[in-house]
Design a protein around this motif. Structure first.
Motif, PDB file in Angstrom:
ATOM      1  N   ALA A 292      -6.405   0.318   0.779  1.00 30.12           N
ATOM      2  CA  ALA A 292      -5.571  -0.766   1.309  1.00 30.12           C
ATOM      3  C   ALA A 292      -4.915  -0.369   2.621  1.00 30.12           C
ATOM      4  O   ALA A 292      -4.926  -1.125   3.599  1.00 30.12           O
ATOM      5  CB  ALA A 292      -4.505  -1.159   0.292  1.00 30.12           C
ATOM      6  N   THR A 293      -4.350   0.849   2.690  1.00 27.92           N
ATOM      7  CA  THR A 293      -3.693   1.255   3.928  1.00 27.92           C
ATOM      8  C   THR A 293      -4.716   1.459   5.041  1.00 27.92           C
ATOM      9  O   THR A 293      -4.403   1.227   6.205  1.00 27.92           O
ATOM     10  CB  THR A 293      -2.879   2.552   3.752  1.00 27.92           C
ATOM     11  OG1 THR A 293      -3.649   3.472   2.999  1.00 27.92           O
ATOM     12  CG2 THR A 293      -1.577   2.298   3.055  1.00 27.92           C
TER      13      THR A 293
ATOM     14  N   PHE B 278      -5.245  -1.877   6.425  1.00 24.71           N
ATOM     15  CA  PHE B 278      -4.017  -2.339   7.084  1.00 24.71           C
ATOM     16  C   PHE B 278      -3.832  -1.638   8.428  1.00 24.71           C
ATOM     17  O   PHE B 278      -3.490  -2.262   9.428  1.00 24.71           O
ATOM     18  CB  PHE B 278      -2.815  -2.072   6.176  1.00 24.71           C
ATOM     19  CG  PHE B 278      -1.639  -2.929   6.500  1.00 24.71           C
ATOM     20  CD1 PHE B 278      -1.644  -4.272   6.145  1.00 24.71           C
ATOM     21  CD2 PHE B 278      -0.543  -2.409   7.165  1.00 24.71           C
ATOM     22  CE1 PHE B 278      -0.563  -5.073   6.453  1.00 24.71           C
ATOM     23  CE2 PHE B 278       0.534  -3.218   7.474  1.00 24.71           C
ATOM     24  CZ  PHE B 278       0.521  -4.544   7.119  1.00 24.71           C
TER      25      PHE B 278
ATOM     26  N   ALA C 295       5.440   0.084   6.815  1.00 28.53           N
ATOM     27  CA  ALA C 295       4.256  -0.728   6.497  1.00 28.53           C
ATOM     28  C   ALA C 295       3.486  -0.135   5.324  1.00 28.53           C
ATOM     29  O   ALA C 295       3.150  -0.834   4.370  1.00 28.53           O
ATOM     30  CB  ALA C 295       3.352  -0.825   7.725  1.00 28.53           C
TER      31      ALA C 295
ATOM     32  N   VAL D  53       2.923  -1.772   1.651  1.00 28.75           N
ATOM     33  CA  VAL D  53       1.567  -2.072   1.185  1.00 28.75           C
ATOM     34  C   VAL D  53       1.341  -1.428  -0.184  1.00 28.75           C
ATOM     35  O   VAL D  53       0.865  -2.071  -1.128  1.00 28.75           O
ATOM     36  CB  VAL D  53       0.512  -1.561   2.199  1.00 28.75           C
ATOM     37  CG1 VAL D  53      -0.871  -1.567   1.587  1.00 28.75           C
ATOM     38  CG2 VAL D  53       0.525  -2.413   3.443  1.00 28.75           C
TER      39      VAL D  53
ATOM     40  N   SER E  43       3.506  -3.168  -2.976  1.00 26.13           N
ATOM     41  CA  SER E  43       3.034  -4.477  -3.440  1.00 26.13           C
ATOM     42  C   SER E  43       1.691  -4.353  -4.145  1.00 26.13           C
ATOM     43  O   SER E  43       1.412  -5.083  -5.099  1.00 26.13           O
ATOM     44  CB  SER E  43       2.965  -5.488  -2.286  1.00 26.13           C
ATOM     45  OG  SER E  43       2.613  -4.865  -1.102  1.00 26.13           O
ATOM     46  N   LEU E  44       0.876  -3.390  -3.706  1.00 24.83           N
ATOM     47  CA  LEU E  44      -0.394  -3.149  -4.391  1.00 24.83           C
ATOM     48  C   LEU E  44      -0.157  -2.744  -5.844  1.00 24.83           C
ATOM     49  O   LEU E  44      -0.803  -3.263  -6.760  1.00 24.83           O
ATOM     50  CB  LEU E  44      -1.168  -2.055  -3.656  1.00 24.83           C
ATOM     51  CG  LEU E  44      -2.511  -1.689  -4.263  1.00 24.83           C
ATOM     52  CD1 LEU E  44      -3.553  -2.686  -3.824  1.00 24.83           C
ATOM     53  CD2 LEU E  44      -2.925  -0.289  -3.881  1.00 24.83           C
TER      54      LEU E  44
END
Lengths: 209, 206
Positions: free
Chosen positions: B58-59, B62, B80, B84, B87-88
Motif C-alpha cells: 500500500a505504501t 501511495f 502519510a 495509510v 487505515s489499512l
C-alpha cells in the motif's frame, strides 16, 4: 507546584519509561552504541514528547474520544517531521547514524503512550512536566547505556568524531558490547541492577519498621 | 546476477542477516510483550507477516503514485505512511471479521496492536522511500523487490519470535537468581540468541 515537581520526578525515577514502564525500548537498544547519537536521539524524543503533550493536552476538551488515536498520531507525526528535516539539514553526520530511527519516533510507544495515558487526561502544566520528566528519564538511561557500551566496547568516547576520553593503551575492547547482542546484555544487567536496588530498598523499609 | 537469485538473496538477507528483531532491535514491544506464550507468538507472527506485506504494498503505491508526483514526499511521508498503514489495518480487521472469520479468530486481536508497531512502519519506509535501506542502495525498491523484502523481514520476525518464546516457556521453570527474575533474564536470553546472528553478519556483502 508540588504536584508539578512530583510529576517530573515520576518520569525521571519512579516510572522511568525504560526501566519501569518498559516502553520505547527499540530505539534505546539500537541507538545506544554512541554517546553522541544517543544524546541527539534523547533530545529529539524530549522535543516530540513536550510538543506533543502540550498540543494534545491543550486540545483535550475538543478532540472527540472515538478518533483520539488518529489525532494523536497526526500531531506526533508533524513534530517528528520537524525533527526529521531539522536534523537532516543541520546535523547530517548524526542523521546518517540515526537514519530510520528518527521517523520511527512516530511509532515509539513512549510518545503515544504518554499522550494517551497522561496528556489526554491532565492539564497543560502537568503534561509539560510529564513530557519533560519522561523525556529526561529516557535521555539519562540511553546516554548512560551508550556511555558504558561505547567506552568499554571501543576503548574511547568520541564526540563529533574526536575521541574525548580514552582508556589506557592495550585495553582489549570487547567489540561484542557495541554489536547488537551487547545491547540486550547490557540492558539486561542494568535491569537486574534496578531490581537489586528495589530489593535493597524493601529490606531497608522492613528493617525500619 | 539473475533476478531469481537476487530476490532469493534479498529474502535471506532480510530474514537472517539483518534479522529485524535480533540484529536491528525494531519491533521489540511484541518481542518481549507476547513471547511469554508460544501460541500467542504464532498468532502475532502471522498477523505481522500479513500486515507488513500489505502495508508495504500500500505504501509503495501511495509513495510512487501520490506523494512523488505531487512532490511532497520528503516532508509528508511520515504522517502519510502512518495513516495509510492505520487505515489499512482498520479496513483489514473489518474485512476479516466479516469474510474470513477463521483467520480473524487466530490473529484478529493482534491487528490493532500492530498499527503502531515499529516493525511494520520501518519495513514499509525502508522498502519504499529511497535513502533508508540499510544495504545503502541508491534507488528505492521496485514493487516486486519491496514485497520480497517485506516477506523476508516477516519471516525473520517469525523465526526470532518463535524461537524466543519457546526458550522463554522453558525459562519459566528454570531457577533464576532473584534480581534477574522477569524481564532482566529475558533480555540476557535475547542477547545470547542474537549472538548467533553475529555469525551471519556480512553474508552476501549485505
Amino acid at each position: 507546584m508540588n504536584e508539578w515537581i512530583a510529576t517530573l520526578r515520576n518520569g525521571l525515577m519512579l516510572e522511568n519509561p525504560l526501566m519501569r514502564l518498559m516502553i520505547g525500548l527499540c530505539a534505546t537498544l539500537a541507538v545506544s552504541t554512541q554517546v553522541e547519537s544517543s544524546f541527539y536521539m534523547g533530545l529529539a524524543v524530549i522535543f516530540v514528547l513536550l510538543a506533543g503533550n502540550l498540543i494534545i493536552s491543550s486540545f483535550r476538551g475538543v478532540i472527540p474520544d472515538q478518533v483520539r488515536i488518529p489525532v494523536f498520531i497526526v500531531v506526533i507525526a508533524s513534530f517528528v517531521t520537524v525533527v526529521d528535516l531539522t536534523m537532516k539539514a543541520y546535523l547530517p553526520a548524526v542523521y546518517a547514524v540515526l537514519g530510520i530511527w528518527i521517523p520511527l519516533i512516530v511509532v515509539n510507544c513512549l510518545i503515544l503512550g504518554r499522550a494517551e495515558a497522561f496528556a489526554y487526561r491532565n492539564p497543560v502544566g502537568l503534561s509539560i512536566a510529564d513530557g519533560l520528566g519522561m523525556g529526561l528519564g529516557f535521555l539519562i538511561v540511553i546516554v548512560g547505556l551508550a556511555f558504558f557500551r561505547e567506552l568499554f566496547g571501543t576503548g574511547s568516547l568520541a564526540w563529533t568524531g574526536e575521541p574525548v576520553v580514552s582508556l589506557p593503551e592495550g585495553y582489549p575492547a570487547p567489540a561484542i558490547l557495541v554489536l547488537f547482542p551487547g545491547g540486550f546484555l547490557t540492558f539486561g544487567f542494568l535491569m537486574a541492577a534496578f531490581n537489586a536496588l528495589d530489593i535493597w530498598r524493601e529490606k531497608r523499609k522492613e528493617a525500619g519498621e | 546476477m539473475n533476478t531469481g537469485v537476487y530476490l532469493a538473496l534479498l529474502f535471506v538477507g532480510a530474514a537472517l542477516v539483518n534479522n529485524i528483531l535480533l540484529t536491528r532491535f525494531i519491533g521489540l514491544c511484541p518481542f518481549f510483550g507476547v513471547s511469554n506464550d508460544f501460541q500467542t507468538s504464532v498468532g502475532m507472527s502471522l498477523a505481522v507477516a500479513f500486515v507488513m506485506t500489505m502495508a508495504t504494498a500500500a505504501t509503495w503505491f501511495f509513495w510512487n503514485f501520490v506523494l512523488v508526483p505531487l512532490g511532497v514526499g520528503e516532508f509528508l511521508y511520515i504522517p502519510a505512511f502512518i495513516l495509510v498503514i492505520a487505515s489499512l489495518v482498520q479496513f483489514m480487521e473489518m474485512f476479516l471479521r466479516r469474510y474470513v472469520p477463521g483467520l480473524y479468530r487466530s490473529m484478529g486481536i493482534y491487528l490493532p496492536l500492530i498499527t503502531t508497531n515499529c516493525a511494520v512502519f520501518a519495513t514499509a519506509t525502508e522498502a519504499v522511500k529511497p535513502g533508508f535501506f540499510k544495504m545503502n542502495l541508491p534507488y528505492a525498491f521496485g514493487f516486486g523487490e519491496a514485497i520480497v523484502y517485506a516477506l523476508g523481514v516477516s519471516a525473520g520476525f517469525a523465526l526470532a519470535l518463535l524461537t524466543f518464546s519457546a526458550l522463554r516457556e522453558r525459562l519459566e521453570l528454570a531457577p533464576v537468581p532473584r534480581v534477574f527474575k522477569g524481564n532482566a533474564i529475558a533480555f540476557i536470553t535475547a542477547g545470547l540468541l542474537s549472538l548467533g546472528y553475529v555469525g551471519m553478519a556480512g553474508w552476501f556483502g549485505l
